[in-house]
Design an enzyme around this catalytic site. Structure first.
Site, PDB file in Angstrom:
ATOM      1  CB  CYS A  78     -22.060  25.161 -24.646  1.00  0.00           C
ATOM      2  SG  CYS A  78     -23.278  24.539 -23.470  1.00  0.00           S
ATOM      3  CG  HIS A 240     -22.993  28.082 -29.383  1.00  0.00           C
ATOM      4  ND1 HIS A 240     -23.954  29.002 -28.987  1.00  0.00           N
ATOM      5  CD2 HIS A 240     -22.724  27.337 -28.272  1.00  0.00           C
ATOM      6  CE1 HIS A 240     -24.255  28.803 -27.716  1.00  0.00           C
ATOM      7  NE2 HIS A 240     -23.523  27.807 -27.257  1.00  0.00           N
TER       8      HIS A 240
END
Length: 624
Positions: A78, A240
């Site tokens: 992240c 992601h």
């Protein structure tokens, strides 16, 4: 107080600020932008063809808008991924690829909300930030759990970001879960063992996707009820890939491929991508570096030349790029260095620390049952070849054909008919790191020690401060594992740049006992190198593969880092503890030093110091 702060914080200034925003909006005709983000999931949605997923709201948004089939995050975790989003700059160019770092920016480098606010936008964020950057005070109008478009001035255009956390890694590992999705129907990736624990985690993941879909639907209904839907462009993406080992934290397609859906109402259709149509599926290559220039382009702001991304919508649209690039550095308490590139079909990975296994022990990752059972089955010898790879050292290069191998388990590096593609993507990766002045080849502590008043980004641009060509060549030679380049690595110990010497020492460590045998004298000398990172690597090499006298010298070197009392360097301490962990029983004489290690003096900001606690606990637990 600067002029912008005065305008925002005084009554008269606030009025002027709002009037300026309204005027700009009327002159430029700027759209509202609603950006819905989520965490830790790939394109496992019904609109992307996943029949196991239950995501009717996102499917409907895709049917009304456009979905990008080949969108990539710039990092598989992240903080660096969100750094790429907020800055539009490749994280290793900023020195910001490492998880939970806090890197200063040059004064002139603006983050995209700053550009939008100057153009009259009200910018709110609800509410996750998590950037690897020291951010300016005036980044958002409101970044909090209350951040919302409703707090803007009347008629002022807005950018409103809402983040959804229910899909995060931490939400898919309840040990007593009773998932609504049937675990028996889960498709287990080829690299994972097929166990009840793995299936339960994946079923929980799909449950959380359904919860996300419901939240997205509620946010879109809120926009509709406010009468703003005809005025508002909508973005949806995740940060992601899924929060599973070998997806999150690893720069495979599995860790980088994200859903991206955009919707343009009729009023703003002229700003849409050129191939936009309701229900369309774009094959354009898009990554997180493209978001900042795209948002600026939608607002009528020309993206500055230093941004490497390309706008895919708005008045300043650019041609698509032929390749996407991604990075992976330190994850929590573990150092690694990998880069990847894709042309949309083939994925190439360059592993610069192939002596480290993929599945280094990251405490947070090991809280997931999938990780635990996977490692247990490896230790018990119960895995097949594809499943074993994660717990073993890496090859320097990897190449996968996503059309034939969606789970990326068949490495084509040695395939005769794929050599041309291997050379193409290898060259593109090497050229890219020079273009963006990749700082990942420095030990993390040197991002600060080389600065001399400069930010890491400025250091990267300065050839004397950062001779990247020489450093990258040393890294290429070291990590190639080719025995015939050892002589050149030995010469690199005489280089005046500490990063070149660092990679020379790593090159011998990577070659294990044969490398240490050839470079004994150089490694012994390196135990006294002025650069602490060089000393740590030399100590690990001699500690793991040296003779009794060399082991004693290595232990003394590492002990000195453990007993430093004043302002201990957290980055070097992490490196030293990782070296001790790799030495296993040979490092047992340092046990009393570990038990006495004082962590209170560590600067617990970002990284927070918990990384040191986790490493020490893991080592002592193993020695038990």
């Amino acid at each position: 107080m600067n002029r912008r702060k005065f305008l925002q914080n005084s009554l008269l200034g606030s009025l002027l600020y709002q009037l300026t925003g309204r005027l700009l909006a009327r002159v430029a005709g700027q759209p509202n932008i609603l950006w819905l983000t989520s965490e830790d999931h790939g394109p496992h949605l019904g609109c992307y063809g996943d029949r196991f997923a239950n995501t009717p709201n996102l499917d409907a948004l895709a049917q009304r808008g456009m979905q990008f089939k080949r969108a990539w995050s710039t990092a598989p975790v992240c903080a660096p991924a969100r750094t790429a989003l907020i800055s539009g700059v490749y994280p290793p160019s900023l020195g910001a690829e490492h998880m939970r770092s806090q890197v200063p920016l040059p004064d002139w480098l603006k983050l995209y909300p700053q550009y939008l606010r100057e153009a009259g936008y009200y910018c709110s964020n609800n509410w996750k930030e998590d950037y690897n950057l020291i951010q300016p005070d005036d980044l958002w109008d409101d970044s909090s759990q209350k951040g919302h478009w409703r707090d803007r001035a009347e008629e002022q255009p807005f950018l409103a970001v809402f983040n959804h956390r229910m899909t995060h890694e931490s939400r898919i590992r309840a040990p007593d879960a009773n998932p609504r999705h049937d675990p028996a129907q889960v498709r287990v990736p080829a690299y994972l063992p097929d166990t009840p624990e793995v299936r339960s985690n994946w079923a929980q993941y799909y449950d959380r996707l359904t919860e996300l879909d419901t939240a997205v639907g509620e946010r879109l209904q809120e926009l509709e009820a406010a009468g703003l839907a005809p005025e508002t462009i909508v973005f949806f993406c995740s940060d992601h890939g899924p929060g599973f080992p070998r997806s999150k934290r690893w720069p495979y397609n599995a860790g980088l491929h994200v859903p991206l859906i955009v919707y343009f109402p009729d009023k703003w259709r002229h700003l849409a991508p050129r191939d936009y149509a309701p229900g369309a599926q774009s094959q354009r290559l898009v990554d997180f570096l493209d978001f900042a220039p795209t948002l600026l382009s939608l607002a009528g702001v020309q993206p500055p030349a230093y941004l490497p991304g390309r706008a895919f919508a708005g008045v300043y649209q650019q041609r698509p790029k032929p390749y996407l690039h991604a990075c992976s550095g330190r994850q929590g308490e573990r150092y690694d260095l990998s880069r990847s590139v894709t042309d949309g079909r083939f994925v190439y990975l360059r592993n610069y620390m192939p002596h480290r296994i993929y599945g280094q022990h990251i405490a947070y990752m090991f809280e997931t049952q999938t990780t635990q059972v996977w490692k247990q089955q490896y230790d018990q010898g119960r895995l097949n070849a594809a499943q074993r790879q994660f717990w073993e050292t890496k090859p320097p290069e990897e190449l996968y054909d996503l059309d034939q191998d969606i789970d990326e388990v068949n490495n084509l590096v040695n395939s005769p008919r794929h050599q041309a593609k291997l050379r193409e993507l290898r060259w593109m990766q090497q050229d890219w790191l020079m273009q963006v002045r990749d700082l990942g080849f420095l030990p993390e502590n040197e991002l600060e020690t080389r600065a001399s008043g400069l930010t890491p980004y400025e250091v990267a641009q300065d050839q004397p401060s950062y001779p990247l060509e020489r450093i990258a060549r040393a890294a290429e030679l070291a990590s190639s594992l080719r025995p015939e380049v050892t002589a050149e690595l030995l010469q690199s110990f005489n280089d005046p740049d500490s990063a070149v010497r660092y990679w020379a020492a790593l090159g011998l460590l990577m070659r294990q006992a044969p490398g240490v045998s050839q470079g004994r004298q150089e490694l012994q000398t390196a135990l006294a190198d002025p650069a602490p990172a060089v000393r740590v690597v030399a100590a690990e090499a001699l500690g793991r593969y040296g003779n009794a006298a060399e082991l004693e010298a290595a232990l003394a070197t590492l002990a000195a880092f453990l007993t430093a009392q004043e302002d201990p360097d957290i980055f070097i301490l992490m490196m030293a503890l990782a070296a001790i962990d790799a030495m296993e029983d040979r490092a047992r004489p340092l046990r009393s030093h570990l038990e006495a290690l004082q962590t209170g003096a560590i600067n617990r900001t970002r990284p927070a110091g918990v990384e040191i606690d986790r490493l020490r606990a893991k080592i002592l637990r193993d020695w038990e």
